[in-house]
Design an enzyme around this catalytic site. Structure first.
Site, short mmCIF file in Angstrom:
data_model
loop_
_atom_site.label_atom_id
_atom_site.label_comp_id
_atom_site.label_asym_id
_atom_site.label_seq_id
_atom_site.Cartn_x
_atom_site.Cartn_y
_atom_site.Cartn_z
N HIS A 115 0.83 -1.20 -0.15
CA HIS A 115 0.02 -0.08 -0.15
C HIS A 115 0.80 1.22 -0.07
O HIS A 115 0.23 2.47 -0.17
CB HIS A 115 -0.94 0.12 1.14
N SER A 242 4.48 1.98 8.04
CA SER A 242 4.29 0.85 6.93
C SER A 242 5.48 0.58 5.99
O SER A 242 5.95 1.55 5.61
CB SER A 242 3.03 1.49 6.17
#
Length: 286
Positions: A115, A242
């Site tokens: 992502h 992330s």
């Protein structure tokens, strides 16, 4: 067949002699909270975690601290292994900007979350799909960029993420136009058995958005559980991490076994490096 790893690259099966360990971070004790004075509350206008672009502000985000916050800041970011971790400034297709973390696996390749490189289901016109560019800043320490930066427009991920947005396939790569990895070094990686992972200590270092902008923070814990595609751990992280490596230390060498991507009520989690993931990583590294 067992194959000993060469520096910076793990073989398909690793020599399991030796033990896992923590990084030698000054003052770090797992489970020991930071004092209130050392916790930085960021300005509200700081850039947000790239995970929010696909998932919004509700779980599964990567910003979960369970109990005491025992992360420690890395200030020696110009030395290995810390310089192999990079702060990412991501520009989405619609021009919005976000933060994330990546880590070198070779001279011109960084691993990160899927992502980070490809946004899904944002609900914002023009935002979904491949990001426009990512500025890679290895070993960043606030306003200091000891190795400068390089901007990439060349990315990789897999159809399980681009087509389905399936968290089990949430991993990707950034290909840089220079061989900066030859300067900063890189981590090895390996596909391990369930038993090996359950007995492992997971180390995570990255660039969380709840600390001073562009500072690197570290934490570690024993792995809580695994399944065929995910690894779960009670390692404190926050939005902005992330794409961080989840790695173990074997005989003084560092090997990633998951890519951090999600938070949870009791454990955080990363995409497990299985044999197919391992093979993709080797291809992307080459």
């Amino acid at each position: 067949m067992m194959q000993p790893p060469s520096p910076g690259e793990a073989g398909g099966a690793l020599d399991e002699a030796g033990s896992d360990d923590l990084e030698a971070v000054e003052g770090y004790r797992p489970g020991e909270a930071l004092t209130a004075a050392s916790v930085h509350v960021p300005d509200l206008d700081n850039l947000r975690d790239i995970g929010e672009a696909s998932f919004g502000v509700a779980p599964p985000l990567s910003e979960t601290v369970h109990g005491p916050d025992d992360r420690r800041q890395i200030t020696t970011t110009s030395v290995y292994p810390w310089r192999a971790f990079a702060s990412l400034l991501i520009t989405a297709a619609d021009g919005s900007r976000w933060i994330g973390t990546g880590w070198f696996i070779g001279p011109h390749t960084l691993m990160t979350a899927g992502h980070v490189v490809y946004i899904k289901n944002s609900g914002v016109p023009g935002r979904d799909g491949w990001v426009r560019s990512i500025q890679v800043m290895p070993g960043r320490n606030g306003n200091s960029l000891p190795y400068g930066s390089v901007t990439s427009t060349n990315f990789r991920t897999v159809s399980g993420w681009t087509n389905g947005g399936d968290e089990n396939y949430d991993y990707g790569a950034i290909i840089t136009p220079t061989d900066l990895g030859n300067t900063v070094g890189w981590l090895g990686f390996g596909a391990y058995s369930d038993a090996d992972l359950r007995a492992s200590v997971g180390n995570v270092s990255g660039y969380p958005g709840d600390k001073a902008a562009g500072t690197q923070w570290y934490d570690a814990r024993k792995i809580a559980s695994v399944n065929s595609r995910k690894v779960y751990y009670d390692i404190d992280t926050a939005g902005g991490q992330s794409g961080s490596a989840v790695y173990r230390i074997v005989n003084g060498q560092r090997y990633a076994f998951a890519i951090h991507a999600y938070g949870g009520a009791t454990t955080n989690s990363g995409t497990r490096i299985t044999s197919p993931v391992f093979n993709n990583m080797r291809t992307w590294k080459a």
